[in-house]
Design a protein around this motif. Structure first.
Motif, mmCIF file in Angstrom:
data_model
loop_
_atom_site.group_PDB
_atom_site.id
_atom_site.type_symbol
_atom_site.label_atom_id
_atom_site.label_comp_id
_atom_site.label_asym_id
_atom_site.label_seq_id
_atom_site.Cartn_x
_atom_site.Cartn_y
_atom_site.Cartn_z
ATOM 1 N N LYS A 199 85.455 25.356 -2.171
ATOM 2 C CA LYS A 199 85.005 24.637 -3.365
ATOM 3 C C LYS A 199 83.774 25.258 -4.003
ATOM 4 O O LYS A 199 83.291 24.760 -5.015
ATOM 5 C CB LYS A 199 84.762 23.167 -3.039
ATOM 6 C CG LYS A 199 86.055 22.406 -2.798
ATOM 7 C CD LYS A 199 85.836 20.908 -2.759
ATOM 8 C CE LYS A 199 87.161 20.165 -2.616
ATOM 9 N NZ LYS A 199 86.974 18.698 -2.584
ATOM 10 N N VAL A 200 83.268 26.315 -3.424
ATOM 11 C CA VAL A 200 82.298 27.166 -4.116
ATOM 12 C C VAL A 200 83.105 28.314 -4.690
ATOM 13 O O VAL A 200 83.548 29.208 -3.977
ATOM 14 C CB VAL A 200 81.195 27.671 -3.170
ATOM 15 C CG1 VAL A 200 80.295 28.682 -3.885
ATOM 16 C CG2 VAL A 200 80.372 26.497 -2.662
ATOM 17 N N ILE A 201 83.331 28.261 -6.004
ATOM 18 C CA ILE A 201 84.292 29.155 -6.651
ATOM 19 C C ILE A 201 83.525 30.193 -7.459
ATOM 20 O O ILE A 201 82.813 29.871 -8.417
ATOM 21 C CB ILE A 201 85.255 28.360 -7.549
ATOM 22 C CG1 ILE A 201 85.994 27.310 -6.692
ATOM 23 C CG2 ILE A 201 86.246 29.281 -8.235
ATOM 24 C CD1 ILE A 201 86.817 26.340 -7.490
ATOM 25 N N LEU A 202 83.682 31.451 -7.074
ATOM 26 C CA LEU A 202 83.022 32.563 -7.740
ATOM 27 C C LEU A 202 83.975 33.130 -8.782
ATOM 28 O O LEU A 202 85.055 33.630 -8.444
ATOM 29 C CB LEU A 202 82.636 33.653 -6.731
ATOM 30 C CG LEU A 202 81.417 33.437 -5.817
ATOM 31 C CD1 LEU A 202 80.160 33.229 -6.622
ATOM 32 C CD2 LEU A 202 81.633 32.299 -4.853
ATOM 33 N N THR A 203 83.598 33.056 -10.059
ATOM 34 C CA THR A 203 84.486 33.460 -11.146
ATOM 35 C C THR A 203 83.804 34.499 -12.030
ATOM 36 O O THR A 203 82.653 34.892 -11.804
ATOM 37 C CB THR A 203 84.888 32.247 -12.001
ATOM 38 O OG1 THR A 203 83.728 31.743 -12.654
ATOM 39 C CG2 THR A 203 85.518 31.155 -11.158
#
Length: 742
Positions: free
Chosen positions: A84-88
């Motif tokens: 749920k820590v999304i690196l985009t």
């Protein structure tokens, strides 16, 4: 990709992990909501501290995790909830220092602007040692430029661990994961790469699509001493080296290769071990096992099932080398030990593979013993290309159907193999075959605990079916469709005034006679992510504009990092002659088709080509399509070559193109005014071509030019006006029952 998050389970997992490193009882916990706060927290972090990255999207985040923990009190940076820590965007992660742990990050919806997404270094002078990255995922995080190279993971330094991660869907050039040895601080590194899920990697159609590489040719005589243990390689098809080993002292143990196109390749470096790995080809094309080159390699207790790869891609390949080889070529096999392996229903075992004028150094001081080779369908499993007197064969067992290659060292198997779980063992083989302790990792034991691994997906027809009435806006219907949908056209005419841009797979079908006409230079444009199936449709070019270079279907004008498929079945294409070069399919550079299939269809009055697949013409081993099939179809009055299929260069890292033409009729082909080649068909560098039960009447020359590799061309039961019209660059083609009509 949806994720399955179990916060309690993840927290428990992390607690166990931290306890194992002696840091669960440390009191300092900090929360970071953005990269700046993370940097601030790390600047004061002490051994044993834990920093929590807050859930949410972290866009364009250049994360640097730098610090110094201890063996018993590591510094931990972890997601609040795994996945749920999304690196985009253009996010990256660098880890530098000692005794650091990073856990639970999810890279998606973007790509790196640097050379690596995750790097075990800050810069060339500041590396990571005794650091760990775990429970992270990189998915579909590919550079939009297909042949722009980068790595997803680069390992530097020493004694680092990369475990329980997932790397899925790399579509651009560059190794998915690389262990770098470019300085002394990264050599003899003792890294551990374990329990990772290397998910599907599509065919790149060129060199540079390895999933894992350890070292490079420049440092290949240097020891890496990296352990690659209990990883699951799922449909990793980038090129024929799934793993490219280019250093010494490495261990590959307990890994599973599921329907992977290619091999575990000991390309460079000495003293490597492949032990207790499982290769499940399941009869999928070009699936392979282990390729042996260089000195003192050990290959034992491995299992291969249903591997179909040929030449360099066989179930077991022992190469010839180059005498006094330069460091980047093929060193002679010397002192190889290959024992207690079992190969079931595998098609090719290749000995002295690659033998030619340059690769003339045969294997020496080597032994192949206590192995089992079982195949009930194929006799010529073994292929010997050169002198095998430097290999000692002892106590090997073969099924009675397999032809022996030597008068000693092989015995026929009496009875059947016995199933033991998902493998076969030889009962009573006097020490041959798999050892009792054989065990390869299962899919559920690899990758992050929170990540839902991708399953198999059909190419087409997995979405919703919708009936489209005559007179409806077909453009709008397609624009509102979803991946895998089937649009069923009712009988009647459909006129398109706009180009239909496809960014997802779709089927357009009719059982009652639907005709599509169009007023633009293209009807369909297959964009990145798109694929097209046409069935039962008539395509009429009568309303198309008088523009040179029209095409019913074209690929994107921009680079595509996702492969496409084009299937045409029971269709009619006609009146594509308003100008001198009206193609059915025309492609652009940096686009690649996994498969193009034309079946039970008719093409009449086409001024251009049916398939113009010749845009990668810079002779770098790059090409535009892997599988091309023309079956039970007719082609009449085609102005330019039916097909222009081109693969140039001398690289040997790819499989295709692979062409099948069966039960087709070609009449009056190649007489258009702009056919500068003066050919009816141009095949350049095609690796496998099979043309059978087909008639060529009133056509220009058929040109077949063989290049690199071991190209196989079979022409059988073909009728042609004059044999001289069949132009083949060498005498390696197999031709049976060729008839002249005149």
């Amino acid at each position: 990709m949806t994720t399955q998050i179990n916060s309690i389970a993840y927290s428990l997992l992390v607690m166990i992990m931290l306890t194992a490193y002696g840091c669960a009882t440390k009191p300092s916990h900090k929360v970071a909501s953005n990269p700046e706060e993370l940097t601030g927290a790390l600047s004061t972090a002490q051994p044993g501290d834990t920093i929590i990255m807050a859930n949410g999207e972290w866009k364009d985040a250049d994360l640097l995790v730098e610090g110094t923990g201890t063996k018993d009190s590591m510094i931990v940076v972890m997601a609040e909830e795994a996945g749920k820590v999304i690196l985009t965007g253009n996010s990256t992660l660098r880890v530098a220092g000692e005794y650091l742990v990073v856990s639970g990050l999810y890279f998606r919806d973007g790509h790196t602007l640097t050379s690596e997404v995750i790097s075990f270094k800050k810069d060339k002078n500041t590396l990571a040692n005794y650091c760990r990255i775990t429970q992270c995922t990189i998915e579909d995080y590919s550079n939009p430029e297909r042949h722009e190279s980068d790595y997803w993971v680069g390992m530097y330094g020493k004694n680092n661990r990369f475990d329980h991660n997932a790397l899925v869907g790399k579509g651009n050039k560059g190794v998915t994961m690389a262990v770098r040895l470019n300085n002394k601080e990264s050599q003899d590194n003792h890294h551990l790469i374990d329990h990772n899920y290397f998910g599907p990697r599509p065919n790149l159609g060129s060199n540079g699509g390895e999933t894992l590489r350890i070292g490079t040719s420049h440092y290949s005589l240097t020891s890496s001493n990296t352990k690659v243990v209990n990883n699951y390689f799922d449909r990793c098809n980038g090129e024929h080296e799934i793993i490219s080993n280019k250093s010494g002292g490495n261990l590959f143990k307990g890994n599973t290769f599921y329907e992977c196109v290619g091999t575990l390749t000991f390309r460079h470096g000495n003293d490597n071990i492949a032990e207790s790995n499982a290769f499940y080809g399941n009869r999928m094309p070009n699936t392979g096992g282990i390729r042996v080159i260089n000195k003192r390699q050990k290959v034992f207790n491995n299992y291969g099932y249903g591997l179909t790869g040929h030449w360099f891609r066989g179930a077991l390949v022992v190469m010839n080398g180059v005498p006094n080889s330069p460091i980047n070529r093929y060193h002679q096999v010397d002192g190889a030990e290959i024992f207690n392996n079992t190969f079931v229903d595998c098609d090719y075992v290749q000995l002295c593979a690659g033998s030619d004028e340059e690769r003339s150094a045969v294997p020496i001081n080597s032994v192949i013993r206590d192995n089992v080779f079982w195949n009930t369908e194929k006799q010529d499993v073994f292929t010997v290309y050169d002198d095998i007197s430097g290999i000692e064969f002892t106590n090997n067992y073969i099924s009675p159907t397999i032809k022996n290659i030597i008068d000693r060292g092989f015995s026929p198997i009496k009875g059947e193999l016995k199933k033991d779980g998902n493998i076969y063992r030889l009962d009573g083989g006097k020490g041959a075959g798999l050892m009792a302790d054989f065990e390869a990792v299962s899919k559920d034991k690899a990758g992050p605990s929170w990540y839902l691994k991708p399953g198999k997906k059909e190419a087409f027809d997995y979405g919703q079916e919708k009936v489209v009435k005559e007179g409806a806006d077909l453009y709008d219907e397609i624009a509102h469709s979803k991946a895998g949908d089937i649009l069923v056209l009712e009988p009647g005419d459909y006129l398109l005034t706009k180009v239909i841009e496809l960014d997802h797979p779709i089927s357009i079908v009719s059982s009652g006679g639907a005709t599509i006409k169009f007023e633009k230079s293209n009807l369909f444009a297959i964009e990145n992510g798109g694929s097209l199936k046409l069935k039962g449709i008539t395509i009429d070019g009568a309303e198309a504009p008088d523009y040179a270079g029209n095409a019913v279907i074209r690929t994107s004008r921009y680079s595509m990092n996702k492969n496409y498929q084009l299937w045409i079945e029971d269709c009619e294409f006609k009146d594509l002659d308003v100008n001198h070069s009206f193609h059915v399919l025309d492609v652009y550079k940096n686009t690649f088709a996994d498969s193009i299939m034309i079946k039970d269809s008719n093409f009449t009055d086409v001024s251009g080509s049916i398939l113009a697949l010749d845009k990668e013409n810079e002779d770098r081993g790059i090409y535009n399509a892997e599988y091309v099939v023309l079956e039970n179809s007719t082609f009449n009055n085609i102005g330019q070559p039916i097909m222009k299929l081109y693969r140039g260069g001398s690289d040997e890292s790819t499989f295709g193109p692979i062409l099948t033409i069966a039960d087709c009729d070609f009449e009056k082909v190649g007489f258009g005014p702009k056919n500068d080649s003066n050919k009816a068909m141009v095949l350049h560098g095609v690796q496998k071509a099979n043309i059978e039960n087909t008639t060529f009447s009133d056509t220009k020359e058929l040109n077949i030019f063989h290049t690199v590799g071991e190209p196989v061309t079979v022409i059988e039961s073909v009728v042609i006006d004059d044999r001289s019209l069949l132009q083949i660059s060498d005498n390696t083609a197999t031709i049976h029952n060729l008839k002249e009509a005149k």
